[in-house]
Design an enzyme around this catalytic site. Structure first.
Site, PDB file in Angstrom:
ATOM      1  N   THR A 124      50.729  16.148  12.039  1.00  0.00           N
ATOM      2  CA  THR A 124      50.035  15.252  12.975  1.00  0.00           C
ATOM      3  C   THR A 124      50.964  14.852  14.115  1.00  0.00           C
ATOM      4  O   THR A 124      50.586  14.915  15.291  1.00  0.00           O
ATOM      5  CB  THR A 124      49.533  14.000  12.215  1.00  0.00           C
ATOM      6  OG1 THR A 124      48.636  14.438  11.188  1.00  0.00           O
ATOM      7  CG2 THR A 124      48.823  13.032  13.135  1.00  0.00           C
ATOM      8  N   ASN A 180      42.105  25.265   9.200  1.00  0.00           N
ATOM      9  CA  ASN A 180      42.291  24.619   7.906  1.00  0.00           C
ATOM     10  C   ASN A 180      41.053  24.649   7.026  1.00  0.00           C
ATOM     11  O   ASN A 180      41.140  24.478   5.832  1.00  0.00           O
ATOM     12  CB  ASN A 180      42.766  23.170   8.094  1.00  0.00           C
ATOM     13  CG  ASN A 180      41.970  22.430   9.123  1.00  0.00           C
ATOM     14  OD1 ASN A 180      41.874  22.849  10.273  1.00  0.00           O
ATOM     15  ND2 ASN A 180      41.357  21.334   8.730  1.00  0.00           N
ATOM     16  N   GLN A 232      48.743  25.495   8.819  1.00  0.00           N
ATOM     17  CA  GLN A 232      48.183  26.247   7.688  1.00  0.00           C
ATOM     18  C   GLN A 232      48.805  27.641   7.556  1.00  0.00           C
ATOM     19  O   GLN A 232      48.491  28.368   6.604  1.00  0.00           O
ATOM     20  CB  GLN A 232      46.656  26.383   7.848  1.00  0.00           C
ATOM     21  CG  GLN A 232      45.905  25.071   7.731  1.00  0.00           C
ATOM     22  CD  GLN A 232      45.888  24.518   6.299  1.00  0.00           C
ATOM     23  OE1 GLN A 232      46.043  25.247   5.324  1.00  0.00           O
ATOM     24  NE2 GLN A 232      45.700  23.215   6.165  1.00  0.00           N
ATOM     25  N   SER A 243      54.169  21.666   8.929  1.00  0.00           N
ATOM     26  CA  SER A 243      54.206  20.508   8.030  1.00  0.00           C
ATOM     27  C   SER A 243      54.657  20.957   6.649  1.00  0.00           C
ATOM     28  O   SER A 243      54.066  21.881   6.066  1.00  0.00           O
ATOM     29  CB  SER A 243      52.805  19.907   7.960  1.00  0.00           C
ATOM     30  OG  SER A 243      52.786  18.864   7.032  1.00  0.00           O
ATOM     31  N   ALA A 244      55.689  20.289   6.094  1.00  0.00           N
ATOM     32  CA  ALA A 244      56.305  20.749   4.841  1.00  0.00           C
ATOM     33  C   ALA A 244      55.363  20.716   3.638  1.00  0.00           C
ATOM     34  O   ALA A 244      55.407  21.605   2.797  1.00  0.00           O
ATOM     35  CB  ALA A 244      57.541  19.901   4.550  1.00  0.00           C
ATOM     36  N   HIS A 245      54.481  19.682   3.565  1.00  0.00           N
ATOM     37  CA  HIS A 245      53.690  19.569   2.329  1.00  0.00           C
ATOM     38  C   HIS A 245      52.631  20.656   2.201  1.00  0.00           C
ATOM     39  O   HIS A 245      51.983  20.778   1.169  1.00  0.00           O
ATOM     40  CB  HIS A 245      53.091  18.155   2.192  1.00  0.00           C
ATOM     41  CG  HIS A 245      51.913  17.860   3.065  1.00  0.00           C
ATOM     42  ND1 HIS A 245      50.624  17.900   2.607  1.00  0.00           N
ATOM     43  CD2 HIS A 245      51.825  17.517   4.385  1.00  0.00           C
ATOM     44  CE1 HIS A 245      49.789  17.569   3.587  1.00  0.00           C
ATOM     45  NE2 HIS A 245      50.496  17.335   4.682  1.00  0.00           N
ATOM     46  N   THR A 279      66.518   7.461  12.683  1.00  0.00           N
ATOM     47  CA  THR A 279      67.412   8.014  11.653  1.00  0.00           C
ATOM     48  C   THR A 279      66.674   9.079  10.854  1.00  0.00           C
ATOM     49  O   THR A 279      65.544   8.857  10.405  1.00  0.00           O
ATOM     50  CB  THR A 279      67.908   6.879  10.722  1.00  0.00           C
ATOM     51  OG1 THR A 279      68.539   5.903  11.544  1.00  0.00           O
ATOM     52  CG2 THR A 279      68.877   7.392   9.678  1.00  0.00           C
ATOM     53  N   CYS A 299      32.932  13.278   4.783  1.00  0.00           N
ATOM     54  CA  CYS A 299      31.842  12.323   4.585  1.00  0.00           C
ATOM     55  C   CYS A 299      32.372  10.901   4.479  1.00  0.00           C
ATOM     56  O   CYS A 299      33.503  10.680   4.096  1.00  0.00           O
ATOM     57  CB  CYS A 299      31.044  12.679   3.345  1.00  0.00           C
ATOM     58  SG  CYS A 299      31.996  12.649   1.857  1.00  0.00           S
TER      59      CYS A 299
HETATM   60  N1  PLP Z   1      46.945  20.604  11.494  1.00  0.00           N
HETATM   61  C1  PLP Z   1      46.304  21.274  10.532  1.00  0.00           C
HETATM   62  C2  PLP Z   1      45.702  22.606  10.847  1.00  0.00           C
HETATM   63  C3  PLP Z   1      46.198  20.748   9.245  1.00  0.00           C
HETATM   64  O1  PLP Z   1      45.544  21.416   8.298  1.00  0.00           O
HETATM   65  C4  PLP Z   1      46.773  19.471   8.986  1.00  0.00           C
HETATM   66  C5  PLP Z   1      46.626  18.835   7.659  1.00  0.00           C
HETATM   67  O2  PLP Z   1      45.628  18.989   6.994  1.00  0.00           O
HETATM   68  C6  PLP Z   1      47.461  18.820  10.027  1.00  0.00           C
HETATM   69  C7  PLP Z   1      47.522  19.404  11.266  1.00  0.00           C
HETATM   70  C8  PLP Z   1      48.125  17.492   9.803  1.00  0.00           C
HETATM   71  O3  PLP Z   1      49.324  17.664   9.077  1.00  0.00           O
HETATM   72  P1  PLP Z   1      50.045  16.439   8.328  1.00  0.00           P
HETATM   73  O4  PLP Z   1      49.251  16.188   7.088  1.00  0.00           O
HETATM   74  O5  PLP Z   1      51.417  16.944   8.010  1.00  0.00           O
HETATM   75  O6  PLP Z   1      50.081  15.308   9.266  1.00  0.00           O
END
Ligand code: PLP
Length: 370
Positions: free
Chosen positions: A70, A148, A176, A196-198, A234, A321
């Site tokens: 994000t 996504n 993704q 994004s790492a997660h 930091t 939803c």
């Molecule tokens: N962009 C895409 C295509 C995503 O799928 C997501 C998360 O679902 C994000 C951005 C946002 O990433 P984060 O959860 O690391 O903020």
């Protein structure tokens, strides 16, 4: 439990977790301090930047740590708009993640024009459609690498070329895609890329923005001199170390994981076909491995999700939803999915920790419910 919602988030890699521990316990020094105790954090930070850069074909000074996808998307879009150049139009697509769409709405509210491209029925932005709206005023083109919800992979190299032909900067939200399919930023030519790492078995709340050397971008956060003075604060050393370790593991296993996931996809599809289920598979033929966006005729995706949950299977729906209305997602509307299928959509997203048995369980559960 069968976890099949890897596009939402993934399990933390064991190696990544172990690599993080020292920086959460004894090596807690601030990487900006000059004494030798802090040097361990500083060196680890440098190494992590190098590891990540190597995984995507960048140089270490082109990797900027952020709090996730994000923030990376917000930075790329607002940071370009706030340059306040003569060239001030942004082009994006109607199927982007809300991190991009809402950043675009924000810059629009400040008077920066934004144009939104349509997609094909497979969820693809064609280079021709981009070319048709490019002008000399276009400053930034932001098109996601892979969607996504439906997994469609965009022709990023061709789209970048079109943007560059008009002197515009090209950003891609690759949240993704990074850690799931091979990506080389030098080969693609992109100027900025969000990750994004997660989403690739790293920790939550950490990500990065690749910024090609020479790309003009306003700072995201003002304060200290971290991240070349462009993103102050930091550094979250442990999370950064975990992100780099997870990405290295996933990139090393990428080829093997892709072929396993393609096999799991066909197991599910074959079983649905054998069961003579009336459904559509959304997205392009070249989609993110393990992503199955399925729309079942005359069914309710929410009900399917809850029935699967009762059978200990986690998937998501194609709709966002709230507790009053069920809204059909902007992506499913954009690909013009027929009315009788659109409400019956679920997204199964398999990951590297799934097994063949999981794929069989998902398919059997679906057949039983349907
Ligand atoms: N962009 C895409 C295509 C995503 O799928 C997501 C998360 O679902 C994000 C951005 C946002 O990433 P984060 O959860 O690391 O903020």
């Amino acid at each position: 439990m069968v976890y099949a919602d890897n596009a939402a988030t993934t399990k933390l890699d064991k190696n990544a977790f172990e690599a993080m521990i020292p920086f959460l316990t004894e090596d807690y020094g601030n990487a900006s301090q000059p004494y030798s105790f802090s040097r361990r954090a500083k060196n680890a930070l440098k190494e992590a930047r190098n590891t990540i850069a190597n995984c995507i074909g960048a140089s270490f000074e082109e990797i900027f740590f952020t709090s996730g996808g994000t923030e990376s998307d917000n930075w790329a879009i607002k940071g370009s708009a706030f340059l306040n150049d003569e060239k001030n139009t942004t082009i994006t697509s109607i199927i982007e993640h809300h991190a991009v769409l809402r950043s675009c709405a924000f810059i629009e509210s400040l008077g920066h024009p934004v144009a939104y491209l349509p997609v094909t029925g497979e969820g693809i932005v064609t280079p021709q459609s981009l070319k048709s709206i490019m002008t000399d005023c276009t400053s930034l083109v932001s098109i996601m690498f892979a969607n996504n919800e439906i997994g469609s992979i965009q022709p990023i190299k061709e789209l970048t070329q079109v943007a560059h032909d008009y002197g515009a900067v090209f950003h891609t939200d690759a949240v993704q895609a990074v850690g799931h399919i091979p990506i080389n930023v030098s080969d693609l030519g992109v100027d900025m890329l969000s990750a994004s790492a997660h989403k690739f078995n790293g920790p939550k709340g950490i990500g990065f923005l690749y910024i090609k050397k020479g790309t003009a971008l306003s700072p995201y956060q003002n304060g200290g001199a971290q991240e070349m003075g462009l993103r102050a604060g930091t550094e979250n050393i442990a999370a950064i170390i975990g992100m780099a370790a997870a990405l290295a593991v996933n990139c090393a296993q990428e080829e093997k994981t892709i072929s396993r996931l393609r096999n799991f996809e066909s197991i599910i599809i074959e079983k649905l076909n054998q069961g003579k289920i009336d459904y559509k598979r959304n997205g392009s033929s070249d989609c993110i491995p393990g992503n199955l966006s399925l729309s079942f005729k005359g069914r309710d995706g929410e009900a399917l999700l809850h029935r699967l949950d009762l059978m200990k299977i986690c998937v998501s729906t194609g709709s966002a939803c709230d507790n009053v209305n069920t809204q059909v997602s902007h992506v499913l509307r954009a690909i013009k999915l027929p009315k009788e299928y659109i409400h019956g959509t679920i997204r199964i997203s398999l990951g590297r920790d799934n097994s063949e048995d999981d794929a069989i369980k998902i398919a059997s559960a679906l057949l039983k419910i349907l």
